[in-house]
Design a protein around this motif. Structure first.
Motif, PDB file in Angstrom:
ATOM      1  N   ILE A 170     -64.177 -25.911  41.495  1.00 49.82           N
ATOM      2  CA  ILE A 170     -64.451 -26.414  42.838  1.00 49.82           C
ATOM      3  C   ILE A 170     -63.323 -27.317  43.311  1.00 49.82           C
ATOM      4  N   ALA A 171     -62.680 -28.039  42.394  1.00 46.37           N
ATOM      5  CA  ALA A 171     -61.499 -28.808  42.771  1.00 46.37           C
ATOM      6  C   ALA A 171     -60.419 -27.882  43.312  1.00 46.37           C
ATOM      7  N   GLY A 172     -60.299 -26.685  42.738  1.00 48.96           N
ATOM      8  CA  GLY A 172     -59.363 -25.703  43.259  1.00 48.96           C
ATOM      9  C   GLY A 172     -59.700 -25.297  44.677  1.00 48.96           C
ATOM     10  N   VAL A 173     -60.982 -25.160  44.973  1.00 46.83           N
ATOM     11  CA  VAL A 173     -61.421 -24.845  46.337  1.00 46.83           C
ATOM     12  C   VAL A 173     -61.008 -25.959  47.294  1.00 46.83           C
ATOM     13  N   LEU A 174     -61.154 -27.215  46.860  1.00 46.07           N
ATOM     14  CA  LEU A 174     -60.769 -28.341  47.710  1.00 46.07           C
ATOM     15  C   LEU A 174     -59.259 -28.346  47.956  1.00 46.07           C
ATOM     16  N   GLY A 175     -58.483 -28.046  46.923  1.00 37.55           N
ATOM     17  CA  GLY A 175     -57.045 -27.989  47.092  1.00 37.55           C
ATOM     18  C   GLY A 175     -56.631 -26.897  48.067  1.00 37.55           C
ATOM     19  N   ALA A 176     -57.273 -25.733  47.969  1.00 38.70           N
ATOM     20  CA  ALA A 176     -56.970 -24.644  48.889  1.00 38.70           C
ATOM     21  C   ALA A 176     -57.357 -25.008  50.316  1.00 38.70           C
ATOM     22  N   TYR A 177     -58.490 -25.673  50.472  1.00 38.24           N
ATOM     23  CA  TYR A 177     -58.929 -26.076  51.809  1.00 38.24           C
ATOM     24  C   TYR A 177     -57.921 -27.036  52.432  1.00 38.24           C
ATOM     25  N   LEU A 178     -57.427 -27.967  51.634  1.00 39.56           N
ATOM     26  CA  LEU A 178     -56.439 -28.918  52.143  1.00 39.56           C
ATOM     27  C   LEU A 178     -55.163 -28.207  52.571  1.00 39.56           C
ATOM     28  N   ALA A 179     -54.745 -27.206  51.805  1.00 37.24           N
ATOM     29  CA  ALA A 179     -53.540 -26.463  52.158  1.00 37.24           C
ATOM     30  C   ALA A 179     -53.732 -25.645  53.426  1.00 37.24           C
ATOM     31  N   LEU A 180     -54.915 -25.072  53.606  1.00 43.84           N
ATOM     32  CA  LEU A 180     -55.146 -24.168  54.720  1.00 43.84           C
ATOM     33  C   LEU A 180     -55.608 -24.870  55.990  1.00 43.84           C
ATOM     34  N   TYR A 181     -56.429 -25.909  55.842  1.00 43.88           N
ATOM     35  CA  TYR A 181     -57.052 -26.544  57.014  1.00 43.88           C
ATOM     36  C   TYR A 181     -56.905 -28.067  56.952  1.00 43.88           C
ATOM     37  N   GLY A 226     -66.034 -42.200  30.805  1.00 42.77           N
ATOM     38  CA  GLY A 226     -65.016 -41.507  30.032  1.00 42.77           C
ATOM     39  C   GLY A 226     -65.341 -40.064  29.735  1.00 42.77           C
ATOM     40  N   THR A 227     -66.590 -39.622  29.934  1.00 43.46           N
ATOM     41  CA  THR A 227     -66.949 -38.252  29.636  1.00 43.46           C
ATOM     42  C   THR A 227     -66.615 -37.306  30.789  1.00 43.46           C
ATOM     43  N   VAL A 228     -66.155 -37.808  31.906  1.00 45.50           N
ATOM     44  CA  VAL A 228     -65.802 -36.969  33.050  1.00 45.50           C
ATOM     45  C   VAL A 228     -64.371 -36.482  32.882  1.00 45.50           C
ATOM     46  N   ALA A 229     -64.155 -35.185  33.048  1.00 43.99           N
ATOM     47  CA  ALA A 229     -62.830 -34.588  32.827  1.00 43.99           C
ATOM     48  C   ALA A 229     -62.008 -34.684  34.114  1.00 43.99           C
ATOM     49  N   TYR A 230     -61.545 -35.893  34.424  1.00 41.52           N
ATOM     50  CA  TYR A 230     -60.785 -36.083  35.662  1.00 41.52           C
ATOM     51  C   TYR A 230     -59.475 -35.305  35.649  1.00 41.52           C
ATOM     52  N   ALA A 231     -58.849 -35.177  34.486  1.00 48.20           N
ATOM     53  CA  ALA A 231     -57.602 -34.412  34.419  1.00 48.20           C
ATOM     54  C   ALA A 231     -57.834 -32.961  34.829  1.00 48.20           C
ATOM     55  N   ALA A 232     -58.995 -32.409  34.492  1.00 45.96           N
ATOM     56  CA  ALA A 232     -59.317 -31.042  34.904  1.00 45.96           C
ATOM     57  C   ALA A 232     -59.451 -30.956  36.413  1.00 45.96           C
ATOM     58  N   HIS A 233     -60.004 -31.987  37.040  1.00 47.15           N
ATOM     59  CA  HIS A 233     -60.118 -32.004  38.500  1.00 47.15           C
ATOM     60  C   HIS A 233     -58.733 -31.966  39.134  1.00 47.15           C
ATOM     61  N   ILE A 234     -57.820 -32.749  38.601  1.00 49.75           N
ATOM     62  CA  ILE A 234     -56.468 -32.823  39.163  1.00 49.75           C
ATOM     63  C   ILE A 234     -55.761 -31.482  39.045  1.00 49.75           C
ATOM     64  N   VAL A 235     -55.816 -30.869  37.870  1.00 46.97           N
ATOM     65  CA  VAL A 235     -55.143 -29.591  37.671  1.00 46.97           C
ATOM     66  C   VAL A 235     -55.781 -28.505  38.535  1.00 46.97           C
ATOM     67  N   GLY A 236     -57.095 -28.471  38.617  1.00 47.17           N
ATOM     68  CA  GLY A 236     -57.760 -27.479  39.454  1.00 47.17           C
ATOM     69  C   GLY A 236     -57.371 -27.621  40.907  1.00 47.17           C
ATOM     70  N   PHE A 237     -57.317 -28.857  41.390  1.00 42.95           N
ATOM     71  CA  PHE A 237     -56.948 -29.136  42.782  1.00 42.95           C
ATOM     72  C   PHE A 237     -55.524 -28.644  43.061  1.00 42.95           C
ATOM     73  N   LEU A 238     -54.588 -28.994  42.193  1.00 43.79           N
ATOM     74  CA  LEU A 238     -53.194 -28.590  42.391  1.00 43.79           C
ATOM     75  C   LEU A 238     -53.037 -27.079  42.288  1.00 43.79           C
ATOM     76  N   ALA A 239     -53.763 -26.457  41.373  1.00 45.59           N
ATOM     77  CA  ALA A 239     -53.707 -24.998  41.254  1.00 45.59           C
ATOM     78  C   ALA A 239     -54.205 -24.335  42.535  1.00 45.59           C
ATOM     79  N   GLY A 240     -55.295 -24.854  43.089  1.00 51.63           N
ATOM     80  CA  GLY A 240     -55.813 -24.300  44.337  1.00 51.63           C
ATOM     81  C   GLY A 240     -54.823 -24.440  45.483  1.00 51.63           C
ATOM     82  N   MET A 241     -54.175 -25.595  45.577  1.00 57.24           N
ATOM     83  CA  MET A 241     -53.170 -25.799  46.617  1.00 57.24           C
ATOM     84  C   MET A 241     -52.016 -24.815  46.471  1.00 57.24           C
ATOM     85  N   LEU A 242     -51.512 -24.654  45.261  1.00 54.82           N
ATOM     86  CA  LEU A 242     -50.366 -23.773  45.038  1.00 54.82           C
ATOM     87  C   LEU A 242     -50.703 -22.318  45.347  1.00 54.82           C
TER      88      LEU A 242
END
Length: 270
Positions: A170-181, A226-242
């Motif tokens: 879903i972070a990837g979806v947010l990254g794509a949305y930011l790139a497109l809209y 600490g149990t939240v995978a924030y690094a995964a959110h960052i990578v997913g977001f950037l992947a979606g943008m790219l």
């Protein structure tokens, strides 16, 4: 922390894949052992041990993904009558680490985890699907989920803690949305003394979300999370943008209608 409510960005067709992903996540959550009982407040040791065994089998585990080191002992789902803890034993199943990334995308640890993810997917996923098309959107969603999970596993390759949730995809979806809209207006609720409604451009809303993930990933401002995978959110977001960036030039910004209240037309009073 902001809560998105609605975006002023109409779609041309029905986002079937977005709705199907939401339904699949809810369906899996309702049938995860032990969670229904925990929601009602009556979960016992048997339910918790069953849940632990279920998650161990279907969640993504960094050490398994990177080193292919499958555990020799896993929770069996039964309760040890002597200690009251969960019994462990040799796994009675064959686990594919690569396939566990897919199954982990549909597992969630509680109602807040589930509903928070699905709210963002519902608001922002429909437009990304509308731009990519149904099949390409599904492949995009899974690609972002895999990229986020493997990146987190690489950074935590010795960890045996299970990783679950659709947050990376879903972070990837947010990254794509930011790139497109980036200029589309999004209604949000800001919790102060009360919920303050604001309508802001997507680049502010999603940029703020990404900034929070970066801060939390560094350990700043985090307390007991600490149990939240924030690094995964960052990578997913950037992947979606790219992935979405090449489509930016051919994306027509939607016109913003006037006379809106929370993204919907206000009825005139006569």
């Amino acid at each position: 922390m902001v809560i998105p409510v609605h975006d002023v960005n109409p779609v041309r067709g029905t986002p079937y894949v977005t709705y199907t992903l939401i339904a699949a996540n809810v369906f899996v959550f309702l049938f995860m052992p032990g969670l229904a009982g925990s929601t009602a407040g009556d979960s016992g040791p048997a339910q918790l041990c069953h849940l632990q065994a279920f998650v161990e089998q279907y969640a993504a585990v960094p050490r398994e993904l990177i080193h292919h080191q499958l555990p020799q002992l896993v929770p069996t789902g039964a309760v040890d009558p002597r200690t009251g803890g969960c019994l462990v034993g040799a796994p009675g199943y064959d686990k594919s680490p690569a396939l566990s990334v897919l199954t982990a995308l549909f597992l969630h640890g509680g109602w807040l985890h589930l509903l928070g993810n699905l709210l963002f997917l519902l608001i922002f996923g429909n437009n990304v699907e509308d731009r990519l098309g149904h099949i390409r959107f599904l492949l995009f969603y899974l690609a972002c989920g895999y990229a986020a999970t493997y990146a987190f596993a690489y950074l935590n390759d010795t960890s045996s803690d299970p990783l679950i949730g659709a947050s990376g995809a879903i972070a990837g979806v947010l990254g794509a949305y930011l790139a497109l809209y980036p200029r589309v207006r999004v209604w949000i609720l800001v919790p102060l003394l009360f919920f303050l409604p604001l309508r802001l451009p997507a680049w502010i809303v999603l940029g703020f979300w990404f900034g929070l993930q970066a801060v939390y990933s560094s350990g700043e401002g985090v307390s007991g999370l600490g149990t939240v995978a924030y690094a995964a959110h960052i990578v997913g977001f950037l992947a979606g943008m790219l992935i979405a960036w090449p489509l930016r030039a051919g994306t027509t910004p939607p016109p913003e209608p006037r006379g809106l209240i929370f993204g919907r037309h206000a009825r005139p009073r006569w």
